[in-house]
Design a protein around this motif. Structure first.
Motif, PDB file in Angstrom:
ATOM      1  N   GLY A  91       0.645   7.151   5.635  1.00  0.00           N
ATOM      2  CA  GLY A  91       0.874   7.463   4.227  1.00  0.00           C
ATOM      3  C   GLY A  91       0.465   6.388   3.251  1.00  0.00           C
ATOM      4  O   GLY A  91       0.790   6.477   2.060  1.00  0.00           O
ATOM      5  N   GLY A  92      -0.282   5.376   3.704  1.00  0.00           N
ATOM      6  CA  GLY A  92      -0.680   4.307   2.797  1.00  0.00           C
ATOM      7  C   GLY A  92      -1.880   4.658   1.940  1.00  0.00           C
ATOM      8  O   GLY A  92      -2.618   5.606   2.219  1.00  0.00           O
ATOM      9  N   SER A  93      -2.069   3.895   0.864  1.00  0.00           N
ATOM     10  CA  SER A  93      -3.244   4.006   0.003  1.00  0.00           C
ATOM     11  C   SER A  93      -3.867   2.627  -0.135  1.00  0.00           C
ATOM     12  O   SER A  93      -3.183   1.614   0.009  1.00  0.00           O
ATOM     13  CB  SER A  93      -2.870   4.540  -1.382  1.00  0.00           C
ATOM     14  OG  SER A  93      -2.331   5.840  -1.302  1.00  0.00           O
ATOM     15  N   CYS A  94      -5.149   2.590  -0.416  1.00  0.00           N
ATOM     16  CA  CYS A  94      -5.807   1.305  -0.599  1.00  0.00           C
ATOM     17  C   CYS A  94      -5.275   0.647  -1.874  1.00  0.00           C
ATOM     18  O   CYS A  94      -5.152   1.291  -2.921  1.00  0.00           O
ATOM     19  CB  CYS A  94      -7.312   1.493  -0.697  1.00  0.00           C
ATOM     20  SG  CYS A  94      -8.254  -0.041  -0.509  1.00  0.00           S
ATOM     21  N   ALA A  95      -4.924  -0.635  -1.763  1.00  0.00           N
ATOM     22  CA  ALA A  95      -4.328  -1.361  -2.890  1.00  0.00           C
ATOM     23  C   ALA A  95      -5.276  -2.439  -3.379  1.00  0.00           C
ATOM     24  O   ALA A  95      -5.802  -3.223  -2.595  1.00  0.00           O
ATOM     25  CB  ALA A  95      -2.995  -1.976  -2.475  1.00  0.00           C
ATOM     26  N   ASP A  96      -5.472  -2.474  -4.690  1.00  0.00           N
ATOM     27  CA  ASP A  96      -6.432  -3.397  -5.290  1.00  0.00           C
ATOM     28  C   ASP A  96      -5.828  -4.005  -6.549  1.00  0.00           C
ATOM     29  O   ASP A  96      -5.048  -3.364  -7.249  1.00  0.00           O
ATOM     30  CB  ASP A  96      -7.708  -2.625  -5.640  1.00  0.00           C
ATOM     31  CG  ASP A  96      -8.899  -3.545  -5.843  1.00  0.00           C
ATOM     32  OD1 ASP A  96      -8.686  -4.761  -5.954  1.00  0.00           O
ATOM     33  OD2 ASP A  96     -10.023  -3.043  -5.891  1.00  0.00           O
ATOM     34  N   GLY A  97      -6.210  -5.238  -6.840  1.00  0.00           N
ATOM     35  CA  GLY A  97      -5.683  -5.889  -8.031  1.00  0.00           C
ATOM     36  C   GLY A  97      -6.731  -6.157  -9.083  1.00  0.00           C
ATOM     37  O   GLY A  97      -6.434  -6.716 -10.129  1.00  0.00           O
ATOM     38  N   THR A  98      -7.971  -5.786  -8.810  1.00  0.00           N
ATOM     39  CA  THR A  98      -9.033  -5.985  -9.802  1.00  0.00           C
ATOM     40  C   THR A  98      -9.352  -4.644 -10.450  1.00  0.00           C
ATOM     41  O   THR A  98      -8.811  -3.612 -10.093  1.00  0.00           O
ATOM     42  CB  THR A  98     -10.297  -6.556  -9.127  1.00  0.00           C
ATOM     43  OG1 THR A  98     -10.733  -5.638  -8.117  1.00  0.00           O
ATOM     44  CG2 THR A  98      -9.998  -7.899  -8.506  1.00  0.00           C
ATOM     45  N   ASN A 155       0.815  -1.225   0.000  1.00  0.00           N
ATOM     46  CA  ASN A 155       0.000   0.000   0.000  1.00  0.00           C
ATOM     47  C   ASN A 155       0.846   1.271   0.000  1.00  0.00           C
ATOM     48  O   ASN A 155       0.327   2.370   0.151  1.00  0.00           O
ATOM     49  CB  ASN A 155      -0.948   0.011   1.202  1.00  0.00           C
ATOM     50  CG  ASN A 155      -0.206   0.122   2.521  1.00  0.00           C
ATOM     51  OD1 ASN A 155       1.027   0.081   2.567  1.00  0.00           O
ATOM     52  ND2 ASN A 155      -0.953   0.245   3.607  1.00  0.00           N
ATOM     53  N   ARG A 156       2.164   1.101  -0.166  1.00  0.00           N
ATOM     54  CA  ARG A 156       3.109   2.217  -0.258  1.00  0.00           C
ATOM     55  C   ARG A 156       3.113   3.099   0.993  1.00  0.00           C
ATOM     56  O   ARG A 156       3.286   4.327   0.913  1.00  0.00           O
ATOM     57  CB  ARG A 156       2.822   3.075  -1.495  1.00  0.00           C
ATOM     58  CG  ARG A 156       2.967   2.305  -2.797  1.00  0.00           C
ATOM     59  CD  ARG A 156       2.660   3.193  -3.994  1.00  0.00           C
ATOM     60  NE  ARG A 156       2.613   2.415  -5.235  1.00  0.00           N
ATOM     61  CZ  ARG A 156       2.191   2.901  -6.396  1.00  0.00           C
ATOM     62  NH1 ARG A 156       1.766   4.155  -6.480  1.00  0.00           N
ATOM     63  NH2 ARG A 156       2.172   2.137  -7.486  1.00  0.00           N
ATOM     64  N   VAL A 195      -4.553  -7.484  -2.739  1.00  0.00           N
ATOM     65  CA  VAL A 195      -5.205  -6.307  -2.170  1.00  0.00           C
ATOM     66  C   VAL A 195      -4.638  -6.044  -0.774  1.00  0.00           C
ATOM     67  O   VAL A 195      -4.171  -6.960  -0.100  1.00  0.00           O
ATOM     68  CB  VAL A 195      -6.735  -6.489  -2.080  1.00  0.00           C
ATOM     69  CG1 VAL A 195      -7.337  -6.700  -3.458  1.00  0.00           C
ATOM     70  CG2 VAL A 195      -7.091  -7.650  -1.156  1.00  0.00           C
ATOM     71  N   LEU A 196      -4.665  -4.783  -0.351  1.00  0.00           N
ATOM     72  CA  LEU A 196      -4.236  -4.409   0.987  1.00  0.00           C
ATOM     73  C   LEU A 196      -4.932  -3.123   1.394  1.00  0.00           C
ATOM     74  O   LEU A 196      -5.102  -2.216   0.580  1.00  0.00           O
ATOM     75  CB  LEU A 196      -2.713  -4.204   1.042  1.00  0.00           C
ATOM     76  CG  LEU A 196      -2.105  -4.109   2.443  1.00  0.00           C
ATOM     77  CD1 LEU A 196      -2.227  -5.448   3.182  1.00  0.00           C
ATOM     78  CD2 LEU A 196      -0.635  -3.697   2.368  1.00  0.00           C
ATOM     79  N   LYS A 197      -5.325  -3.049   2.650  1.00  0.00           N
ATOM     80  CA  LYS A 197      -6.014  -1.871   3.142  1.00  0.00           C
ATOM     81  C   LYS A 197      -5.095  -0.649   3.163  1.00  0.00           C
ATOM     82  O   LYS A 197      -3.873  -0.767   3.218  1.00  0.00           O
ATOM     83  CB  LYS A 197      -6.540  -2.119   4.563  1.00  0.00           C
ATOM     84  CG  LYS A 197      -7.679  -3.118   4.641  1.00  0.00           C
ATOM     85  CD  LYS A 197      -8.138  -3.292   6.087  1.00  0.00           C
ATOM     86  CE  LYS A 197      -9.297  -4.256   6.191  1.00  0.00           C
ATOM     87  NZ  LYS A 197      -9.732  -4.450   7.595  1.00  0.00           N
ATOM     88  N   LYS A 198      -5.721   0.510   3.152  1.00  0.00           N
ATOM     89  CA  LYS A 198      -4.969   1.764   3.248  1.00  0.00           C
ATOM     90  C   LYS A 198      -4.254   1.871   4.588  1.00  0.00           C
ATOM     91  O   LYS A 198      -3.084   2.246   4.662  1.00  0.00           O
ATOM     92  CB  LYS A 198      -5.918   2.951   3.058  1.00  0.00           C
ATOM     93  CG  LYS A 198      -5.264   4.310   3.278  1.00  0.00           C
ATOM     94  CD  LYS A 198      -6.268   5.435   3.116  1.00  0.00           C
ATOM     95  CE  LYS A 198      -5.600   6.795   3.363  1.00  0.00           C
ATOM     96  NZ  LYS A 198      -6.568   7.909   3.194  1.00  0.00           N
ATOM     97  N   ASP A 199      -4.954   1.541   5.653  1.00  0.00           N
ATOM     98  CA  ASP A 199      -4.385   1.637   6.997  1.00  0.00           C
ATOM     99  C   ASP A 199      -4.248   0.234   7.577  1.00  0.00           C
ATOM    100  O   ASP A 199      -5.242  -0.449   7.816  1.00  0.00           O
ATOM    101  CB  ASP A 199      -5.281   2.488   7.893  1.00  0.00           C
ATOM    102  CG  ASP A 199      -4.718   2.665   9.299  1.00  0.00           C
ATOM    103  OD1 ASP A 199      -3.525   2.346   9.505  1.00  0.00           O
ATOM    104  OD2 ASP A 199      -5.467   3.117  10.183  1.00  0.00           O
ATOM    105  N   VAL A 200      -3.013  -0.204   7.793  1.00  0.00           N
ATOM    106  CA  VAL A 200      -2.771  -1.528   8.370  1.00  0.00           C
ATOM    107  C   VAL A 200      -2.183  -1.418   9.777  1.00  0.00           C
ATOM    108  O   VAL A 200      -1.581  -2.362  10.288  1.00  0.00           O
ATOM    109  CB  VAL A 200      -1.847  -2.372   7.463  1.00  0.00           C
ATOM    110  CG1 VAL A 200      -2.550  -2.711   6.155  1.00  0.00           C
ATOM    111  CG2 VAL A 200      -0.528  -1.649   7.200  1.00  0.00           C
TER     112      VAL A 200
END
Length: 344
Positions: free
Chosen positions: A127-134, A95-96, A160-165
């Motif tokens: 500083g994360g963003s929501c990550a999606d692969g679809t 999610n960077r 996929v990964l949430k914005k805030d982990v």
């Protein structure tokens, strides 16, 4: 005549004794001044490492990482310490997120050779963003997994990964020092939501450390130790964000699917290594590994570098496999100042 001689002898003895007593008074050592007990202490340091590995899993995509920490301490007595701290590590998450920032605090009581450490540890990933692969119709990233009001990162391998982990753990540590050379320990960590996934997590490990005699390298000031750890990580079931469906299945995979969330695979992890110390510097060389398969590692990490390799499991229907949980070597150079006297 005898009386006069005896009187002279007595006077001489009294005079000599008095002189000796006076001499003793002059030469007697003065009692050292009482040093006031200073309850405050501080520890701080920094490190550079070839790979940032946490419980057998890389947090830096098997790339170098830097870290630093600052820990004020208050010694209630010589056997009871309160502390708080902050640390930061560079990471490479799907999610960077900008970095890992840890805020923690606890209490450290000591009873002779037995030392305890009980506290709370917060892991923050700003500083994360929501990550999606679809993708939606028209190829727009975001396929319904990430909220529509966020900037979505597209991951080509389908992860996929949430914005805030961010999450927190409560922990307890126990250490028994056998002698100047041997020490053994047990650790326990628990969180209600590991990496904010909705899945509870419990980590338990046993540790051992051997410290070489101080004379092993002569008068050089170099010290040496060898240490190891064996741990077990247990998990619960995630929330629906990480659920699986036929839409993400790889070729030939027909199920099962878990649309309401997946049960992360429990796993074992271990590490062993040697370290060399000189003054405030430590060079640690370590081997780390887990028994997670590439398929279950991918489901757990959402590795953005993972590739299709027919790595299937019930919680990883895509066939994408990750090497983030495999064997790796770690070289770490650090410095630590652990007493207020270092600052004076």
């Amino acid at each position: 005549m005898k009386k006069v001689a005896l009187l002279a002898t007595a006077l001489a003895m009294v005079t000599t004794g008095s002189a000796f007593a006076a001499d003793m008074a002059v030469k007697a050592k003065k009692a050292p001044p009482v040093v006031a007990f200073d309850p405050w202490d501080v520890a701080f340091g920094a490190a550079i490492m070839s790979d940032y590995v946490f419980r057998g899993v890389t947090q830096s995509n098997h790339k170098p990482s830097v870290a630093a920490y600052f820990e004020p301490r208050y010694n209630v007595t010589k056997d009871l310490q309160l502390y708080v701290g902050v640390s930061a590590e560079s990471i490479s998450f799907p999610n960077r997120a900008a970095a890992e920032v840890d805020i923690y605090g606890g209490i450290r009581p000591t009873f002779g050779a037995f030392a305890f450490d009980i506290g709370v540890w917060g892991y923050l990933y700003p500083g994360g963003s929501c990550a999606d692969g679809t993708s939606l119709t028209g190829g727009i990233p975001g396929g319904g997994v990430c909220p529509v009001d966020t900037n979505t990162i597209f991951i080509a391998n389908g992860n996929v990964l949430k914005k805030d982990v961010s999450f927190f753990e409560v922990y307890g540590k126990f250490n028994y020092t056998v002698n100047d050379n041997w020490a053994f320990g047990v650790t326990e960590y628990y969180t209600p939501s590991f990496l904010n996934s909705g899945a509870w997590g419990n980590y338990t490990s046993v540790t051992a450390k051997w410290t070489a005699p101080s004379t092993i390298f002569g008068a050089s000031g170099v010290g040496m130790y060898a240490s190891g750890e064996f741990g077990r990580q247990w998990f619960g079931t995630t929330d629906a964000f990480y659920g699986t469906s036929p839409l993400a299945a790889g070729p030939g995979y027909v199920g099962p699917f878990f649309p309401n969330g997946i049960h992360y695979a429990d796993y074992n992890t271990w590490n062993i290594g040697v370290g060399f110390t000189y003054k405030v510097f430590t060079l640690d060389l370590r081997y780390s590994d887990t028994n997670l398969s590439k398929a279950n590692c991918n489901a757990f990490t959402s590795d953005f570098t993972a590739r299709f390799s027919s790595s299937y499991s019930s919680i990883n229907p895509s066939g994408v496999g990750s090497n983030w949980c495999g064997a790796t070597g770690i070289a770490k150079l650090s410095f630590d100042l652990t007493a207020m006297s270092n600052l004076k």
